[in-house]
Design an enzyme around this catalytic site. Structure first.
Site, PDB file in Angstrom:
ATOM      1  N   LYS A   1     -58.911  23.535  32.549  1.00 22.78           N
ATOM      2  CA  LYS A   1     -58.303  24.873  32.540  1.00 22.78           C
ATOM      3  C   LYS A   1     -56.898  24.835  33.129  1.00 22.78           C
ATOM      4  O   LYS A   1     -56.626  24.068  34.053  1.00 22.78           O
ATOM      5  CB  LYS A   1     -59.164  25.851  33.356  1.00 22.78           C
ATOM      6  CG  LYS A   1     -60.651  25.770  33.026  1.00 22.78           C
ATOM      7  CD  LYS A   1     -61.463  26.844  33.722  1.00 22.78           C
ATOM      8  CE  LYS A   1     -62.949  26.533  33.608  1.00 22.78           C
ATOM      9  NZ  LYS A   1     -63.444  25.636  34.652  1.00 22.78           N
TER      10      LYS A   1
ATOM     11  N   HIS B   1     -57.242  29.741  32.727  1.00 23.63           N
ATOM     12  CA  HIS B   1     -58.276  29.923  33.760  1.00 23.63           C
ATOM     13  C   HIS B   1     -58.483  31.396  34.145  1.00 23.63           C
ATOM     14  O   HIS B   1     -59.606  31.852  34.284  1.00 23.63           O
ATOM     15  CB  HIS B   1     -57.894  29.096  34.997  1.00 23.63           C
ATOM     16  CG  HIS B   1     -59.040  28.743  35.885  1.00 23.63           C
ATOM     17  ND1 HIS B   1     -59.077  27.594  36.637  1.00 23.63           N
ATOM     18  CD2 HIS B   1     -60.201  29.389  36.154  1.00 23.63           C
ATOM     19  CE1 HIS B   1     -60.209  27.541  37.317  1.00 23.63           C
ATOM     20  NE2 HIS B   1     -60.905  28.621  37.053  1.00 23.63           N
TER      21      HIS B   1
ATOM     22  N   ASP C   1     -67.443  20.703  32.726  1.00 26.24           N
ATOM     23  CA  ASP C   1     -66.465  21.784  32.918  1.00 26.24           C
ATOM     24  C   ASP C   1     -65.684  21.568  34.207  1.00 26.24           C
ATOM     25  O   ASP C   1     -66.235  21.691  35.300  1.00 26.24           O
ATOM     26  CB  ASP C   1     -67.195  23.134  32.998  1.00 26.24           C
ATOM     27  CG  ASP C   1     -66.215  24.284  33.127  1.00 26.24           C
ATOM     28  OD1 ASP C   1     -65.679  24.722  32.095  1.00 26.24           O
ATOM     29  OD2 ASP C   1     -65.961  24.736  34.276  1.00 26.24           O
TER      30      ASP C   1
ATOM     31  N   TYR D   1     -59.532  22.530  40.358  1.00 25.97           N
ATOM     32  CA  TYR D   1     -60.679  21.937  41.082  1.00 25.97           C
ATOM     33  C   TYR D   1     -60.313  20.610  41.751  1.00 25.97           C
ATOM     34  O   TYR D   1     -61.117  20.060  42.502  1.00 25.97           O
ATOM     35  CB  TYR D   1     -61.879  21.706  40.142  1.00 25.97           C
ATOM     36  CG  TYR D   1     -62.442  22.940  39.472  1.00 25.97           C
ATOM     37  CD1 TYR D   1     -62.032  24.219  39.833  1.00 25.97           C
ATOM     38  CD2 TYR D   1     -63.388  22.833  38.460  1.00 25.97           C
ATOM     39  CE1 TYR D   1     -62.538  25.341  39.202  1.00 25.97           C
ATOM     40  CE2 TYR D   1     -63.906  23.950  37.829  1.00 25.97           C
ATOM     41  CZ  TYR D   1     -63.469  25.196  38.200  1.00 25.97           C
ATOM     42  OH  TYR D   1     -63.979  26.314  37.562  1.00 25.97           O
TER      43      TYR D   1
HETATM   44  P1  NAD Z   1     -73.679  28.192  40.232  1.00 27.23           P
HETATM   45  O1  NAD Z   1     -74.172  29.539  39.875  1.00 27.23           O
HETATM   46  O2  NAD Z   1     -73.745  27.100  39.258  1.00 27.23           O
HETATM   47  O3  NAD Z   1     -74.434  27.782  41.562  1.00 27.23           O
HETATM   48  C1  NAD Z   1     -74.123  26.602  42.249  1.00 27.23           C
HETATM   49  C2  NAD Z   1     -74.885  26.614  43.573  1.00 27.23           C
HETATM   50  O4  NAD Z   1     -76.285  26.583  43.314  1.00 27.23           O
HETATM   51  C3  NAD Z   1     -74.564  25.376  44.400  1.00 27.23           C
HETATM   52  O5  NAD Z   1     -74.596  25.743  45.767  1.00 27.23           O
HETATM   53  C4  NAD Z   1     -75.703  24.442  44.087  1.00 27.23           C
HETATM   54  O6  NAD Z   1     -75.970  23.556  45.122  1.00 27.23           O
HETATM   55  C5  NAD Z   1     -76.862  25.416  43.896  1.00 27.23           C
HETATM   56  N1  NAD Z   1     -77.841  24.872  42.951  1.00 27.23           N
HETATM   57  C6  NAD Z   1     -77.596  24.358  41.712  1.00 27.23           C
HETATM   58  N2  NAD Z   1     -78.745  23.971  41.130  1.00 27.23           N
HETATM   59  C7  NAD Z   1     -79.739  24.244  42.018  1.00 27.23           C
HETATM   60  C8  NAD Z   1     -81.134  24.055  42.005  1.00 27.23           C
HETATM   61  N3  NAD Z   1     -81.733  23.523  40.950  1.00 27.23           N
HETATM   62  N4  NAD Z   1     -81.847  24.456  43.082  1.00 27.23           N
HETATM   63  C9  NAD Z   1     -81.240  25.007  44.148  1.00 27.23           C
HETATM   64  N5  NAD Z   1     -79.910  25.207  44.238  1.00 27.23           N
HETATM   65  C10 NAD Z   1     -79.164  24.825  43.170  1.00 27.23           C
HETATM   66  O7  NAD Z   1     -72.179  28.399  40.790  1.00 27.23           O
HETATM   67  P2  NAD Z   1     -70.720  27.870  40.475  1.00 27.23           P
HETATM   68  O8  NAD Z   1     -70.522  26.482  40.911  1.00 27.23           O
HETATM   69  O9  NAD Z   1     -69.823  28.903  41.042  1.00 27.23           O
HETATM   70  O10 NAD Z   1     -70.574  27.961  38.885  1.00 27.23           O
HETATM   71  C11 NAD Z   1     -70.852  26.878  38.020  1.00 27.23           C
HETATM   72  C12 NAD Z   1     -69.597  26.365  37.355  1.00 27.23           C
HETATM   73  O11 NAD Z   1     -68.912  27.421  36.690  1.00 27.23           O
HETATM   74  C13 NAD Z   1     -68.548  25.816  38.325  1.00 27.23           C
HETATM   75  O12 NAD Z   1     -68.874  24.540  38.822  1.00 27.23           O
HETATM   76  C14 NAD Z   1     -67.337  25.825  37.449  1.00 27.23           C
HETATM   77  O13 NAD Z   1     -67.341  24.721  36.551  1.00 27.23           O
HETATM   78  C15 NAD Z   1     -67.520  27.134  36.687  1.00 27.23           C
HETATM   79  N6  NAD Z   1     -66.784  28.250  37.317  1.00 27.23           N
HETATM   80  C16 NAD Z   1     -65.722  28.770  36.640  1.00 27.23           C
HETATM   81  C17 NAD Z   1     -64.999  29.808  37.182  1.00 27.23           C
HETATM   82  C18 NAD Z   1     -63.845  30.379  36.420  1.00 27.23           C
HETATM   83  O14 NAD Z   1     -63.065  31.141  36.984  1.00 27.23           O
HETATM   84  N7  NAD Z   1     -63.696  30.044  35.155  1.00 27.23           N
HETATM   85  C19 NAD Z   1     -65.344  30.345  38.439  1.00 27.23           C
HETATM   86  C20 NAD Z   1     -66.438  29.810  39.107  1.00 27.23           C
HETATM   87  C21 NAD Z   1     -67.157  28.770  38.528  1.00 27.23           C
END
Ligand code: NAD
Length: 290
Positions: A91, A124, A61, A66
């Protein structure tokens, strides 16, 4: 005319594997678990995506916003997995919400990704102050009809934004990618999705990492001898959601896909249901964000 195609979304699945898919309302399928690459730098993105594909992820994704589509595309090209077995989402950025700009923005994304086709293109954000996401949606329909993208969907749309798409175009998105995690479970919007055959995809599924120290999650993790991230990812899967946790670390990329050898029980699900909060949103409010 609003159409409400039937899709088997949001039912608690009995057996989920790393390869199991969710059926979309256009007949295509999407993997249940993927990797999100927001905040993964362009330079590190090829290595991160290659590692994820090696670990078994098939859904990637990304987004124009990004700034890492080029790196994602390089990893897809280098992968030993066939293109047809990978599922790539990108997106449309908020400042491209006209019909012509949407078509141009899609070409630019595809040039960066270097792909022949895209699996899923999402608007998006609805950016309602701009007020023109319906024009972008009409361009999305053309891209789908021309075969350049397999499926079209949206992100951060509320019921009102979705209803406007139905009313003005009669075309139902296959999926809505929304902020969703144990602290912000979005039950009303998920019910609306179910009613209209729209799959729900969870962004910030770990609450951007903030939920990993939650006492309830820690207790459930201890009980199953799993990590807090694995418990939360499993909860998304058992809730019938598509889930895209982000990590750039090799160990966590592997940890986050090792979620297919245990089940949450009814007590776990009841405890996690209680973590939902009306003020649990972490990211921007789609009604005001532009
Ligand atoms: P997330 O909830 O996936 O959390 C990511 C955080 O958690 C990072 O700091 C990472 O280092 C930590 N983490 C991940 N796995 C871990 C583990 N096993 N142990 C400890 N820490 C861990 O947050 P995100 O990145 O905001 O969301 C995931 C994805 O969703 C994004 O990368 C993106 O692709 C998507 N996204 C989309 C939108 C949108 O507007 N459509 C907005 C935000 C994110």
């Amino acid at each position: 005319m609003t159409t409400s195609p039937k899709a088997s979304v949001n039912h608690r699945p009995t057996a989920i594997t790393a390869r199991s898919d969710i059926q979309l309302n256009d007949g295509k399928k999407i993997p249940r678990l993927g990797i999100g690459v927001w905040q993964v730098g362009e330079g590190e993105s090829p290595a991160v995506v290659c590692e994820a594909i090696l670990a078994g992820y098939r859904l990637i994704d990304t987004a124009a916003a990004y700034n890492n589509e080029t790196g994602v595309g390089q990893a897809v090209k280098a992968a030993e997995v066939k293109r047809a077995d990978l599922y790539i989402t990108t997106k449309l950025a908020n400042d491209r919400h006209t019909y012509d700009e949407t078509l141009k923005a899609f070409d630019e994304s595809m040039n960066r990704l270097q792909l022949d086709y895209l699996d899923l293109y999402l608007i998006h954000w609805p950016a309602p102050k701009r007020g023109t996401y319906v024009d972008s949606w009409k361009a999305f329909k053309k891209l789908r009809d021309d075969g350049r993208v397999k499926s079209i969907g949206v992100s951060n749309f509320t019921q009102d934004h979705l209803q406007r798409l139905f009313d003005e175009t009669g075309t139902v998105p296959v999926l809505n990618q929304i902020e969703l995690h144990p602290q912000f479970q979005q039950r009303a919007l998920r019910d609306f999705h179910d009613k209209h055959g729209i799959a729900t995809e969870s962004w910030s599924p770990l609450g951007q990492g903030k939920l990993l120290q939650n006492d309830t999650i820690l207790d459930i993790a201890k009980k199953h001898a799993k990590t807090p991230a694995q418990i939360i990812i499993r909860w998304h899967l058992e809730s019938g959601l598509v889930v895209i946790p982000k990590s750039a670390s090799s160990a966590r990329i592997h940890e986050n896909i090792e979620v297919f050898d245990f089940h949450l029980d009814d007590d776990d699900l009841t405890a996690i249901a209680k973590l939902d909060r009306e003020d649990g949103r972490i990211g921007p409010d789609p009604d005001v964000y532009s």
